[in-house]
Design an enzyme around this catalytic site. Structure first.
Site, short mmCIF file in Angstrom:
data_model
loop_
_atom_site.label_atom_id
_atom_site.label_comp_id
_atom_site.label_asym_id
_atom_site.label_seq_id
_atom_site.Cartn_x
_atom_site.Cartn_y
_atom_site.Cartn_z
N LYS A 32 -76.19 72.67 -38.27
CA LYS A 32 -74.82 73.58 -36.75
C LYS A 32 -75.91 74.46 -36.86
O LYS A 32 -76.66 74.94 -38.21
CB LYS A 32 -74.18 73.85 -38.01
CG LYS A 32 -72.77 74.79 -36.28
CD LYS A 32 -72.21 73.57 -35.95
CE LYS A 32 -70.84 74.11 -35.17
NZ LYS A 32 -70.10 72.82 -34.80
P1 NAD Z 1 -64.41 78.21 -26.33
O1 NAD Z 1 -65.40 79.80 -26.47
O2 NAD Z 1 -65.09 77.67 -24.86
O3 NAD Z 1 -63.18 79.09 -26.64
C1 NAD Z 1 -62.34 79.90 -27.66
C2 NAD Z 1 -61.52 80.13 -27.71
O4 NAD Z 1 -60.72 80.72 -28.41
C3 NAD Z 1 -61.29 81.01 -26.09
O5 NAD Z 1 -59.88 81.09 -25.34
C4 NAD Z 1 -60.79 82.46 -27.19
O6 NAD Z 1 -60.22 83.58 -26.35
C5 NAD Z 1 -60.40 81.72 -28.38
N1 NAD Z 1 -60.00 82.60 -29.64
C6 NAD Z 1 -60.83 83.59 -30.14
N2 NAD Z 1 -60.21 84.21 -30.74
C7 NAD Z 1 -59.41 84.06 -31.31
C8 NAD Z 1 -57.84 84.23 -31.78
N3 NAD Z 1 -58.10 85.72 -32.48
N4 NAD Z 1 -56.92 83.64 -31.46
C9 NAD Z 1 -56.62 83.07 -30.62
N5 NAD Z 1 -57.29 82.96 -30.09
C10 NAD Z 1 -58.75 83.19 -30.01
O7 NAD Z 1 -64.94 77.19 -27.73
P2 NAD Z 1 -63.74 75.60 -27.40
O8 NAD Z 1 -65.89 75.32 -27.57
O9 NAD Z 1 -63.33 76.09 -26.59
O10 NAD Z 1 -64.22 76.06 -29.09
C11 NAD Z 1 -62.55 76.22 -29.93
C12 NAD Z 1 -62.93 75.48 -31.56
O11 NAD Z 1 -63.21 73.89 -31.39
C13 NAD Z 1 -64.18 75.78 -32.22
O12 NAD Z 1 -63.52 76.09 -33.64
C14 NAD Z 1 -64.77 74.74 -32.43
O13 NAD Z 1 -65.96 74.73 -33.53
C15 NAD Z 1 -64.25 73.91 -32.03
N6 NAD Z 1 -64.86 72.40 -30.93
C16 NAD Z 1 -65.37 72.62 -29.99
C17 NAD Z 1 -65.97 71.69 -29.95
C18 NAD Z 1 -66.80 71.57 -28.37
O14 NAD Z 1 -66.61 70.17 -27.53
N7 NAD Z 1 -66.74 72.08 -27.44
C19 NAD Z 1 -65.89 70.24 -30.13
C20 NAD Z 1 -65.48 70.33 -31.48
C21 NAD Z 1 -64.50 71.33 -32.19
#
Ligand code: NAD
Length: 425
Positions: free
Chosen positions: A118
């Site tokens: 990561k």
């Molecule tokens: P992103 O940046 O596209 O979206 C994150 C979202 O979370 C946004 O809507 C943001 O406003 C919201 N957020 C942030 N802080 C918050 C809070 N305190 N309360 C409520 N909402 C809050 O990120 P993403 O890619 O959608 O990733 C989200 C999660 O999924 C992370 O934990 C990431 O590690 C995990 N993840 C993502 C992927 C991927 O392919 N993008 C794959 C596996 C896991």
């Protein structure tokens, strides 16, 4: 099964938890079930390499700012290191390491030939211009470029990084090493990204929910769901939940939340977010706080924001029967235990959100083959991989009489341990 998130920016932010402690406890518990040898136990817990770098950037106002960057490689015994890069003002070494560890087990659960890594840069992207973000990204790759490569370590997007970030990374690495799209995944389709990658994590979350509903004999088309976080994972999870017939009644992001017991119009909400950059202010819904989201009546709760959000405070409030961990590490240890004691089924992160890394694997394969799959093929193969993984985890849960989270760890550790015995010991 169980889950957790780190909600750092909301006014109702839970206390910061150390995800490494949770993961170490999960590991120890699963290792006990497997009667893992002591030396192997030690080896699998120890990261292979940690790189901490400084990234000096000339800001648009002329000042020089130094950002901290990380790339942590945990384990590559089953294939090259793989894992996203996060831009967030709370990124630190422990969080990046925890996320790297999680990638090792995630790639093993879905049985794709990658290890776990990561990366992260401590910065607040909401306060940076496009030019500053581009410089940070190029500077980061300049500093970590010597330890990544298409057969070494393949970065991808995570929180606050996206297809554009990957395009800059590919270009920067290419300057030193020649054109090679397989150096990162999650690229724009125009630069060798895979069709279906953008939707893959959210789609995979819903594929897992479908399997869990089959197992629990729940009719998904008669359920209601609440989604925390409306970024890449949350917005697509909401979209596919609606396509599966569920009603998404609540959604939130860092700014706050919205609720409509009759079901939110998810395409309209997505269009609103594209414009307003937040769910807040969406018409046809009651405006709620991010905290209130945990109280909403629903069958399925999907945390899809940051880690450490399901805590001893929020877990008792959750009214869902099923928690599907779209986010990484959404549960604290206490939060996880409370969900388990309350009989709430949790689809653990290393299974539930593995759709993204699975399609990243397909993207890497396509880049190496210099060939493009159709979107139908990508989605079909994703379904096959995730269904098999869900059934493998369920089989371990039944065999050892353990929750699905522990079962996923047992399965993953078994696979990594076997490869280590054959290759290293
Ligand atoms: P992103 O940046 O596209 O979206 C994150 C979202 O979370 C946004 O809507 C943001 O406003 C919201 N957020 C942030 N802080 C918050 C809070 N305190 N309360 C409520 N909402 C809050 O990120 P993403 O890619 O959608 O990733 C989200 C999660 O999924 C992370 O934990 C990431 O590690 C995990 N993840 C993502 C992927 C991927 O392919 N993008 C794959 C596996 C896991």
């Amino acid at each position: 099964m169980t889950l957790s998130v780190k909600a750092s920016e909301s006014p109702a932010t839970p206390p910061r938890h150390n995800p490494l402690e949770v993961l170490n406890a999960e590991f120890d518990q699963a290792a006990k079930v497997l009667r893992l040898e002591d030396d192997l136990h030690e080896l699998l817990k120890t990261p292979y390499r940690e790189l901490h770098v400084q990234i000096p950037v000339r800001m648009d106002n002329g000042t020089l700012k130094i950002f901290k960057g990380y790339r942590i490689q945990h384990n590559a015994v089953r294939g090259p290191y793989k894992g996203g890069v996060r831009y967030h003002h709370e990124v630190d070494r422990d969080e990046v390491l925890a996320l790297a560890v999680l990638m090792t087990w995630k790639t093993a659960v879905v049985n794709i030939p990658f290890g776990g890594a990561k990366g992260g840069v401590e910065c607040d992207p909401t306060k940076l211009t496009r030019n500053e973000l581009r410089q940070i990204t190029r500077g980061y790759i300049g500093k970590i470029g010597h330890i990544i490569g298409p057969q070494r370590d393949i970065p991808a997007p995570d929180v606050n990084t996206n297809e554009q970030t990957m395009a800059w990374m590919m270009d920067e690495w290419g300057k030193m090493n020649g054109y090679q799209p397989a150096i990162v995944t999650g690229k724009p389709v125009a630069l060798g990204g895979s069709l279906g990658r953008r939707e893959a994590t959210g789609r995979g979350v819903v594929m897992n929910i479908e399997e869990a509903c089959r197992m629990l004999r729940i009719d998904l088309s008669r359920t209601t769901a609440v989604v925390q976080g409306f970024g890449n994972v949350g917005s697509f999870a909401a979209k596919f939940l609606v396509e599966a017939g569920a009603k998404v009644v609540g959604a939130s992001d860092v700014g706050g939340g919205v609720y409509n017991p009759k079901g939110l119009d998810v395409p309209a909400l997505t269009a609103h977010v594209a414009e307003a950059k937040t769910v807040v202010g969406f018409r046809d819904a009651e405006q709620i706080t991010g905290d209130h989201l945990f109280d909403l009546p629903c069958d399925i709760f999907v945390p899809a924001a940051l880690g450490g959000v399901i805590t001893e405070k929020t877990a008792p409030k959750i009214r869902a029967r099923l928690v599907a961990e779209g986010a990484n590490n959404p549960c604290t240890k206490q939060g996880d235990e409370i969900l388990r004691d309350r009989g709430i089924t949790v689809i653990p992160d290393i299974l539930c959100n593995a759709g993204g890394v699975t399609v990243s694997y397909f993207e890497w394969v396509q880049n190496l083959q210099q060939y493009r799959w159709t979107e139908e093929r990508v989605n079909e193969e994703l379904g096959l991989v995730l269904k098999k993984a869900f059934l493998d985890v369920h089989e371990q849960a039944t065999r050892h009489n353990i929750p699905h989270r522990a079962a996923a760890w047992v399965l993953a550790i078994q696979r990594v341990a076997e490869a280590t015995r054959l290759r290293v010991i």
